[in-house]
Write a protein that holds these residues in place. Sequence first.
Motif, PDB file in Angstrom:
ATOM      1  N   THR A 180       1.085  -1.233   0.372  1.00  0.00           N
ATOM      2  CA  THR A 180       0.216  -0.591   0.085  1.00  0.00           C
ATOM      3  C   THR A 180       1.159   1.023   0.252  1.00  0.00           C
ATOM      4  O   THR A 180       2.050   1.130   0.687  1.00  0.00           O
ATOM      5  CB  THR A 180      -0.702   0.167   1.373  1.00  0.00           C
ATOM      6  N   MET A 181       0.845   2.288  -0.706  1.00  0.00           N
ATOM      7  CA  MET A 181       0.496   3.847  -0.850  1.00  0.00           C
ATOM      8  C   MET A 181       0.449   4.148  -0.119  1.00  0.00           C
ATOM      9  O   MET A 181      -0.881   4.701  -0.501  1.00  0.00           O
ATOM     10  CB  MET A 181       1.726   3.835  -2.185  1.00  0.00           C
ATOM     11  N   ARG A 182       1.242   5.689   0.291  1.00  0.00           N
ATOM     12  CA  ARG A 182       1.149   6.925   0.593  1.00  0.00           C
ATOM     13  C   ARG A 182       2.266   8.425   0.231  1.00  0.00           C
ATOM     14  O   ARG A 182       2.941   8.345   0.290  1.00  0.00           O
ATOM     15  CB  ARG A 182       0.520   7.306   1.639  1.00  0.00           C
ATOM     16  N   ARG A 183       0.633   8.984  -0.842  1.00  0.00           N
ATOM     17  CA  ARG A 183       1.525   9.597  -1.390  1.00  0.00           C
ATOM     18  C   ARG A 183       1.587  10.937  -1.747  1.00  0.00           C
ATOM     19  O   ARG A 183       0.332  10.929  -1.398  1.00  0.00           O
ATOM     20  CB  ARG A 183       1.977   9.764  -3.497  1.00  0.00           C
ATOM     21  N   LEU A 184       2.269  12.400  -1.194  1.00  0.00           N
ATOM     22  CA  LEU A 184       2.449  13.551  -1.259  1.00  0.00           C
ATOM     23  C   LEU A 184       2.629  13.812  -2.495  1.00  0.00           C
ATOM     24  O   LEU A 184       3.906  13.737  -2.442  1.00  0.00           O
ATOM     25  CB  LEU A 184       2.844  14.397  -0.050  1.00  0.00           C
ATOM     26  N   VAL A 185       1.797  14.562  -2.799  1.00  0.00           N
ATOM     27  CA  VAL A 185       1.879  15.477  -4.290  1.00  0.00           C
ATOM     28  C   VAL A 185       1.464  17.537  -4.103  1.00  0.00           C
ATOM     29  O   VAL A 185       0.893  17.796  -3.608  1.00  0.00           O
ATOM     30  CB  VAL A 185       1.071  15.278  -5.152  1.00  0.00           C
ATOM     31  N   LEU A 186       2.478  17.897  -4.763  1.00  0.00           N
ATOM     32  CA  LEU A 186       2.426  19.291  -4.396  1.00  0.00           C
ATOM     33  C   LEU A 186       2.186  20.192  -5.948  1.00  0.00           C
ATOM     34  O   LEU A 186       2.351  19.112  -6.286  1.00  0.00           O
ATOM     35  CB  LEU A 186       3.830  19.668  -3.776  1.00  0.00           C
ATOM     36  N   PRO A 187       2.004  21.254  -5.566  1.00  0.00           N
ATOM     37  CA  PRO A 187       0.860  22.143  -6.926  1.00  0.00           C
ATOM     38  C   PRO A 187       1.941  21.331  -8.236  1.00  0.00           C
ATOM     39  O   PRO A 187       1.187  21.518  -9.347  1.00  0.00           O
ATOM     40  CB  PRO A 187       0.474  23.299  -6.206  1.00  0.00           C
ATOM     41  N   GLY A 188       2.634  22.375  -7.717  1.00  0.00           N
ATOM     42  CA  GLY A 188       3.862  22.311  -9.058  1.00  0.00           C
ATOM     43  C   GLY A 188       4.650  20.496  -9.430  1.00  0.00           C
ATOM     44  O   GLY A 188       5.446  20.383 -10.332  1.00  0.00           O
ATOM     45  N   GLY A 189       4.135  19.240  -9.060  1.00  0.00           N
ATOM     46  CA  GLY A 189       4.378  18.243  -9.671  1.00  0.00           C
ATOM     47  C   GLY A 189       5.484  17.264  -8.451  1.00  0.00           C
ATOM     48  O   GLY A 189       5.327  16.185  -9.237  1.00  0.00           O
ATOM     49  N   GLU A 190       5.798  18.169  -7.551  1.00  0.00           N
ATOM     50  CA  GLU A 190       6.697  17.232  -6.619  1.00  0.00           C
ATOM     51  C   GLU A 190       5.912  16.608  -5.791  1.00  0.00           C
ATOM     52  O   GLU A 190       4.972  16.277  -5.969  1.00  0.00           O
ATOM     53  CB  GLU A 190       7.512  18.368  -6.261  1.00  0.00           C
ATOM     54  N   TRP A 191       6.507  15.061  -5.752  1.00  0.00           N
ATOM     55  CA  TRP A 191       5.692  14.092  -4.879  1.00  0.00           C
ATOM     56  C   TRP A 191       6.844  13.675  -3.577  1.00  0.00           C
ATOM     57  O   TRP A 191       8.517  13.289  -4.629  1.00  0.00           O
ATOM     58  CB  TRP A 191       5.078  13.054  -5.830  1.00  0.00           C
ATOM     59  N   ALA A 192       5.989  13.188  -2.544  1.00  0.00           N
ATOM     60  CA  ALA A 192       6.658  11.918  -1.983  1.00  0.00           C
ATOM     61  C   ALA A 192       5.969  10.504  -2.104  1.00  0.00           C
ATOM     62  O   ALA A 192       5.104  10.881  -1.871  1.00  0.00           O
ATOM     63  CB  ALA A 192       7.903  12.499  -0.694  1.00  0.00           C
ATOM     64  N   GLU A 193       6.552   9.444  -1.862  1.00  0.00           N
ATOM     65  CA  GLU A 193       5.218   8.495  -1.503  1.00  0.00           C
ATOM     66  C   GLU A 193       6.705   7.679  -0.115  1.00  0.00           C
ATOM     67  O   GLU A 193       7.725   7.083  -0.426  1.00  0.00           O
ATOM     68  CB  GLU A 193       4.965   7.634  -2.868  1.00  0.00           C
ATOM     69  N   ALA A 194       5.428   6.716   0.887  1.00  0.00           N
ATOM     70  CA  ALA A 194       5.704   5.837   1.001  1.00  0.00           C
ATOM     71  C   ALA A 194       4.947   3.872   0.937  1.00  0.00           C
ATOM     72  O   ALA A 194       3.818   4.299   1.098  1.00  0.00           O
ATOM     73  CB  ALA A 194       5.251   5.869   3.107  1.00  0.00           C
ATOM     74  N   THR A 195       5.853   3.700   1.346  1.00  0.00           N
ATOM     75  CA  THR A 195       5.373   1.839   0.509  1.00  0.00           C
ATOM     76  C   THR A 195       5.148   1.173   1.693  1.00  0.00           C
ATOM     77  O   THR A 195       6.564   0.922   2.336  1.00  0.00           O
ATOM     78  CB  THR A 195       5.950   1.420  -0.477  1.00  0.00           C
ATOM     79  N   TYR A 196       4.101   0.613   2.028  1.00  0.00           N
ATOM     80  CA  TYR A 196       4.270  -0.683   3.147  1.00  0.00           C
ATOM     81  C   TYR A 196       4.026  -1.670   2.477  1.00  0.00           C
ATOM     82  O   TYR A 196       3.151  -1.936   2.087  1.00  0.00           O
ATOM     83  CB  TYR A 196       3.159  -0.045   3.772  1.00  0.00           C
ATOM     84  N   ASN A 197       4.774  -2.817   2.922  1.00  0.00           N
ATOM     85  CA  ASN A 197       4.136  -3.878   3.006  1.00  0.00           C
ATOM     86  C   ASN A 197       5.150  -4.827   3.252  1.00  0.00           C
ATOM     87  O   ASN A 197       5.686  -5.717   3.831  1.00  0.00           O
ATOM     88  CB  ASN A 197       5.128  -4.124   1.200  1.00  0.00           C
ATOM     89  N   GLY A 198       4.010  -5.189   4.157  1.00  0.00           N
ATOM     90  CA  GLY A 198       3.607  -6.738   5.409  1.00  0.00           C
ATOM     91  C   GLY A 198       5.186  -6.275   6.197  1.00  0.00           C
ATOM     92  O   GLY A 198       4.772  -5.443   6.739  1.00  0.00           O
ATOM     93  N   SER A 199       5.799  -7.368   6.651  1.00  0.00           N
ATOM     94  CA  SER A 199       6.831  -7.432   7.606  1.00  0.00           C
ATOM     95  C   SER A 199       7.996  -6.554   7.211  1.00  0.00           C
ATOM     96  O   SER A 199       8.789  -5.931   8.039  1.00  0.00           O
ATOM     97  CB  SER A 199       6.777  -8.110   8.179  1.00  0.00           C
ATOM     98  N   LYS A 200       7.996  -6.069   5.556  1.00  0.00           N
ATOM     99  CA  LYS A 200       9.339  -5.547   5.279  1.00  0.00           C
ATOM    100  C   LYS A 200       9.769  -4.028   5.887  1.00  0.00           C
ATOM    101  O   LYS A 200       8.676  -3.591   6.112  1.00  0.00           O
ATOM    102  CB  LYS A 200       9.281  -5.174   3.628  1.00  0.00           C
ATOM    103  N   PRO A 201      10.165  -3.083   6.309  1.00  0.00           N
ATOM    104  CA  PRO A 201      10.804  -1.937   6.177  1.00  0.00           C
ATOM    105  C   PRO A 201      10.000  -1.491   5.047  1.00  0.00           C
ATOM    106  O   PRO A 201      10.585  -1.436   4.159  1.00  0.00           O
ATOM    107  CB  PRO A 201      12.184  -2.113   6.089  1.00  0.00           C
ATOM    108  N   PRO A 202       9.286   0.009   6.070  1.00  0.00           N
ATOM    109  CA  PRO A 202       8.705   1.095   4.782  1.00  0.00           C
ATOM    110  C   PRO A 202       9.844   1.942   3.781  1.00  0.00           C
ATOM    111  O   PRO A 202      10.706   2.245   4.743  1.00  0.00           O
ATOM    112  CB  PRO A 202       7.945   1.460   5.712  1.00  0.00           C
ATOM    113  N   THR A 203       9.211   1.937   2.974  1.00  0.00           N
ATOM    114  CA  THR A 203      10.286   2.843   2.130  1.00  0.00           C
ATOM    115  C   THR A 203       9.533   3.545   1.511  1.00  0.00           C
ATOM    116  O   THR A 203       8.742   3.923   1.657  1.00  0.00           O
ATOM    117  CB  THR A 203      11.006   1.477   0.659  1.00  0.00           C
ATOM    118  N   TRP A 204      10.836   5.080   1.303  1.00  0.00           N
ATOM    119  CA  TRP A 204      10.019   6.128   0.283  1.00  0.00           C
ATOM    120  C   TRP A 204      10.412   6.334  -1.053  1.00  0.00           C
ATOM    121  O   TRP A 204      11.565   6.039  -0.447  1.00  0.00           O
ATOM    122  CB  TRP A 204      10.459   7.310   1.686  1.00  0.00           C
ATOM    123  N   SER A 205      10.779   6.956  -0.902  1.00  0.00           N
ATOM    124  CA  SER A 205      10.675   7.710  -3.040  1.00  0.00           C
ATOM    125  C   SER A 205      10.091   9.413  -2.892  1.00  0.00           C
ATOM    126  O   SER A 205       9.003   9.241  -2.451  1.00  0.00           O
ATOM    127  CB  SER A 205      10.735   6.863  -4.187  1.00  0.00           C
TER     128      SER A 205
END
Length: 384
Positions: A304-329
């Motif tokens: 599952t993902m949670r993504r923050l998107v800014l008006p200028g197109g910039e974005w940041a996203e966190a990814t959650y996948n079971g017991s794996k450590p959450p990642t961001w991009s």
Amino acid sequence: MVLDLTWRDLARKLADSLEESEDLRSPHWRKALEETPRHLFVPSYYLAQDGIPTPWKLVSEVDGKEWLEPIYTDRTLVTQFEGGGVELASGLRSGIPSSSSTQPSLVIRMLELLEVRETDHVLDLGTGTGYQTALIAHRLAGSQQLVSADIDPALTSAAAGTLARLGHTPQLRAVDAMAEEWGCTFDRIIASCALPRISGSLRSAVREGGRLIANLFPPLNHTLVVLDHQPNGCLEGRFHGDGGSFMTARTGTPPKAGDSKGSAYSSGTTSIPQAAFDSYHFQFLLAAHLPGAELQYGSEGSATMRRLVLPGGEWAEATYNGSKPPTWSEAGGEGVWETTERWWKWFNDHDQPTWDRFGLTITPEGSHVLWFEEPTGADLWALV
């Protein structure tokens, strides 16, 4: 006569329920609720049905009780969609709501906070159907003390006609409330549309000693702030603990969306839990410091993902996948994720405070300063 008796009984029951919830406290607002026929302002509206995306059913006076009874309950009634929405094969409609008659408990809560006096001059932003305008007009000594504005001339025209049927003749303006030069000042200003910031023209419209109540920081968060005009020329006050949500104010000059393609990309691991993005109080901090940010939800396989998107197109996203450590991009090179991490740490270091522990100061020059606990305390942040 039967309809007249029916709606009055329903209006009294609505007032009773708002007193029980403690949203309604003042006799004059109870009288306004009991004597203002909300159904005249919503001759038709849409009721949400089950389904994803939400399908909406149009109801009108011909539907009798199905139309009338929901009007006198504590619910928002959607009256319009962006671009008219899309008609479905089922005869229902889908789309993004763009106008509504606001939930009565929120309307009354804001009016109680506004502390309108009979002699006040009031600016009502976001006319919509005109129901809130009618409640305010009921409170004032005369209609000439009230200005109501909406960017949609069709809405102000319809509202003016309904208000006139009730003997109210306030000044209705079809204008961009964020940019309009009002040419006068008001004792009380209420905004029934969510504002990204308090514009200079709106700030200068608050009379010395006056009060402004608005819903700030859309679309990520919707928080009520009560600002009083101080002797030093600042607008200052606290955010209200009950919150509230409105549709974002439409403007004549919307910001242009950018494109982050080809811009800097980075990634890593994070300790921010998925539940953090469900906290309205954490969202409040992100919305204040990432203006215009939108929170998007997604999934891919078991992740599952949670993504923050800014008006200028910039974005940041966190990814959650079971017991794996959450990642961001992220992409855009604007430090969206660094801002998210920094405020998550601050939020936890301060025991996850609720938004009523924060306040806002707007200087005569227009600077917005967010503060924690006290306006002269150690935790102050200038907002962009």
